[in-house]
Design a protein around this motif. Structure first.
Motif, short mmCIF file in Angstrom:
data_model
loop_
_atom_site.label_atom_id
_atom_site.label_comp_id
_atom_site.label_asym_id
_atom_site.label_seq_id
_atom_site.Cartn_x
_atom_site.Cartn_y
_atom_site.Cartn_z
N GLU A 417 0.81 -1.21 0.00
CA GLU A 417 0.00 0.00 0.00
C GLU A 417 0.85 1.27 0.00
O GLU A 417 0.32 2.37 -0.18
N HIS A 418 2.17 1.12 0.18
CA HIS A 418 3.03 2.30 0.33
C HIS A 418 4.19 2.31 -0.66
O HIS A 418 5.21 2.94 -0.41
N LEU A 419 4.04 1.61 -1.79
CA LEU A 419 5.15 1.50 -2.74
C LEU A 419 5.58 2.86 -3.28
O LEU A 419 6.77 3.10 -3.50
N GLN A 420 4.62 3.74 -3.49
CA GLN A 420 4.97 5.06 -4.02
C GLN A 420 5.79 5.87 -3.00
O GLN A 420 6.68 6.63 -3.38
N GLU A 421 5.49 5.69 -1.72
CA GLU A 421 6.29 6.35 -0.69
C GLU A 421 7.71 5.80 -0.67
O GLU A 421 8.69 6.54 -0.57
N TYR A 422 7.83 4.47 -0.77
CA TYR A 422 9.16 3.86 -0.78
C TYR A 422 9.98 4.31 -1.98
O TYR A 422 11.21 4.41 -1.92
N ALA A 423 9.31 4.57 -3.10
CA ALA A 423 10.02 4.98 -4.31
C ALA A 423 10.41 6.45 -4.29
O ALA A 423 11.16 6.91 -5.15
N ASP A 424 9.95 7.19 -3.30
CA ASP A 424 10.22 8.63 -3.18
C ASP A 424 11.18 8.85 -2.01
O ASP A 424 10.81 8.72 -0.85
N GLN A 431 13.52 6.99 2.63
CA GLN A 431 14.82 7.00 3.30
C GLN A 431 15.12 5.65 3.94
O GLN A 431 16.27 5.19 3.93
N CYS A 432 14.08 5.01 4.45
CA CYS A 432 14.26 3.68 5.04
C CYS A 432 14.68 2.67 3.98
O CYS A 432 15.55 1.81 4.24
N LEU A 433 14.11 2.78 2.79
CA LEU A 433 14.50 1.90 1.70
C LEU A 433 15.97 2.09 1.35
O LEU A 433 16.72 1.12 1.18
N LEU A 434 16.41 3.35 1.25
CA LEU A 434 17.81 3.63 0.92
C LEU A 434 18.76 3.06 1.96
O LEU A 434 19.77 2.43 1.63
N ARG A 435 18.43 3.26 3.24
CA ARG A 435 19.30 2.75 4.31
C ARG A 435 19.38 1.23 4.27
O ARG A 435 20.46 0.64 4.43
N SER A 436 18.24 0.58 4.04
CA SER A 436 18.21 -0.89 4.04
C SER A 436 19.01 -1.46 2.89
O SER A 436 19.74 -2.45 3.06
N ILE A 437 18.89 -0.85 1.70
CA ILE A 437 19.67 -1.34 0.56
C ILE A 437 21.15 -1.10 0.78
O ILE A 437 21.99 -1.96 0.47
N CYS A 438 21.50 0.05 1.34
CA CYS A 438 22.92 0.33 1.65
C CYS A 438 23.49 -0.73 2.58
O CYS A 438 24.62 -1.21 2.38
N GLU A 439 22.72 -1.09 3.59
CA GLU A 439 23.20 -2.09 4.55
C GLU A 439 23.41 -3.44 3.88
O GLU A 439 24.40 -4.13 4.13
N GLN A 440 22.48 -3.83 3.02
CA GLN A 440 22.57 -5.14 2.39
C GLN A 440 23.61 -5.18 1.28
O GLN A 440 24.24 -6.21 1.05
N MET A 441 23.79 -4.07 0.58
CA MET A 441 24.68 -4.04 -0.57
C MET A 441 26.07 -3.53 -0.24
O MET A 441 26.99 -3.67 -1.05
N GLY A 442 26.23 -2.89 0.90
CA GLY A 442 27.54 -2.41 1.29
C GLY A 442 27.92 -1.05 0.74
O GLY A 442 29.10 -0.70 0.72
N PHE A 443 26.93 -0.27 0.29
CA PHE A 443 27.21 1.08 -0.20
C PHE A 443 27.44 2.02 0.98
O PHE A 443 26.85 1.87 2.05
N ASP A 444 28.26 3.04 0.75
CA ASP A 444 28.39 4.10 1.75
C ASP A 444 27.22 5.08 1.66
O ASP A 444 26.87 5.71 2.66
N SER A 445 26.67 5.22 0.47
CA SER A 445 25.43 5.99 0.31
C SER A 445 24.76 5.54 -0.98
O SER A 445 25.41 4.98 -1.87
#
Length: 474
Positions: A417-424, A431-445
């Protein structure tokens, strides 16, 4: 996805079709074919696999056997084609690009009469181009049949037909998801997916078909058989990823769009959170490079190439079908330059982040090579839906997409129900999506281009662009 090229002229067109199809090799990796028509010899056809050998190598030995003033050919990411069909409309060659999502339902309708049959592929499925031909043959003319087929198909359908008179009929998808253009030379005409192929072969672009437009082409000219419609939804990924740098779609050049897109990303990042301290901005080759050039210019940071793609033996046009081998080849193709990686703060721009598997391996390798920081930018928004029109990001499940996997991990089914929020990225969920992907992928940002920024870079009205894989809206 796939692409096609055709030509009809007062001179022999075999080499024009050969090189014209070859120029579409970046659009498919499985099958390729050519059909040439000569008034005395009739139709001459060859289809080959290009999974392990590029188009040029597979078809060079066939050239001496071809002769004719009309021809069509294709690069296909799906079934073998072009096909030769005999029906009440005559004998004709046909090639298609698109997706038929309701193929089984259409087949059930055919079989309901109890008198129809189709050649089955080894998988048991029916060749999509044969199914389209069967739909066309239900009507009394090619125009009526093409319109009927496009109406019945759930997905998209762009096609070329070469008749027993040597004429070529071209039809763009009903809402123009893919481009089709006509080029004109002194002795004839061509029809092409990529504009640079037409120009390079001496057929300057004369006309770009509108959505749903159908035309007939012969050596002396072209005529409109059915006018274009008003609604257009051309695929945005043509500019972001699929299109070749030299090509233009709807008057917008691919390479120029990518420079502009990267610059807009940097501009917006400056205005919100600022550009990180970097030694180099780099692109994930090949299609990420121009986006990165634009980003480096907009961010006023140095551009470098810490990775070079090795393509002499592993060009995309003949990547293996086995996924494990594809992953290994993708890794082997990236040749790093240690002097541009060790102790460096690097920012990479990729055209898109789809599943993330190969990208994670790349990041791990960069750190193994001594990189100090690795930042990642995507030239398009998070992909939330598998494409149902052109097979980009086509997956067995949306859960193969890294964005959807993260949302599912964070909220489960409620996250839908919140996919558009996650994509923004301006939202808390984004922001939560970005942090989670960074943690899993090993990006600094990590940051994604916004939907608005990408559309601005394309530069045509947003209502004329398909953004389904990001928004889920048609």
């Amino acid at each position: 996805m796939g692409g096609f090229f055709g030509a009809v002229s007062h001179h022999d067109v075999v080499l024009d079709v050969f090189f014209g199809v070859d120029y579409h090799s970046h659009l498919g990796t499985r099958r390729a074919g050519m059909v040439i028509y000569d008034a005395e010899r009739g139709f001459q056809k060859e289809i080959h696999s290009i999974e392990n050998t590029p188009f040029r190598s597979r078809f060079e030995d066939d050239l001496d056997n071809f002769k004719g003033n009309s021809g069509i050919g294709c690069i296909s990411d799906t079934d073998p084609q072009p096909l030769l069909v005999r029906s009440h409309l005559g004998t004709f060659a046909i090639t298609t690009v698109g997706i038929i999502n309701n193929a089984e339902a259409l087949l059930s309708d055919f079989f309901a009469d109890g008198e129809k049959q189709f050649m089955a592929l080894s998988s048991g499925k029916v060749n999509s181009t044969e199914l389209v031909a069967a739909l066309i043959n239900q009507k009394g003319s090619f125009v009526e049949g093409i319109k009927y087929a496009q109406e019945k198909v759930d997905g998209s359908l762009t096609l070329l037909i070469m008749t027993q008179d040597g004429d070529i009929i071209a039809a763009r998808d009903a809402v123009g998801r893919l481009p089709v253009l006509i080029g004109k030379s002194e002795e004839g005409y061509c029809v092409s997916f990529e504009s640079f192929a037409s120009d390079k072969l001496g057929y300057p672009v004369d006309h770009e078909l509108g959505p749903g437009e159908i035309v007939r082409i012969d050596a002396d000219g072209w005529e409109m058989l059915s006018p274009p419609g008003d609604k257009m939804r051309i695929c945005a990924f043509l500019w972001v990823y699929y299109g070749y740098p030299n090509s233009n779609y709807e008057g917008v050049n691919v390479e120029v769009m990518r420079y502009r897109n990267g610059a807009i990303m940097a501009r917006d990042e400056k205005a919100t959170c600022g550009i990180p301290e970097l030694d180099y901005v780099a692109g994930v080759p090949d299609s990420g490079v121009p986006h990165a050039i634009g980003y480096s210019q907009g961010a006023e940071r140095a551009f470098a190439r810490p990775f070079i793609k090795y393509t002499p033996t592993w060009a995309r046009s003949f990547m293996p079908s086995n996924q494990e081998v594809r992953n290994r080849v993708a890794k082997m193709k990236q040749i790093h330059i240690p002097e541009l990686i060790k102790d460096k703060r690097l920012l990479f721009v990729d055209d898109s982040i789809v599943r993330g598997t190969q990208l994670r391996e790349t990041v791990d390798f960069l750190y193994e090579c001594g990189a100090d920081e690795v930042h990642m930018r995507s030239a398009c928004p998070p992909i939330m839906f598998s494409c149902k029109y052109l097979s980009f990001s086509s997956s067995k499940s949306d859960m193969e997409l890294i964005g959807r996997r993260i949302v599912d991990q964070l909220e489960g089914a409620a996250g839908l129900e919140h996919l558009q929020e996650y994509a923004d990225s301006s939202t808390e969920r984004g922001q939560c999506l970005l942090r989670s992907i960074c943690e899993q992928m090993g990006f600094d940002s990590l940051r994604y281009q916004s939907l608005e920024g990408m559309i601005e870079a394309i530069g045509i009205p947003p209502e004329r662009i398909c953004t389904y894989c990001w928004t889920g809206r048609e």
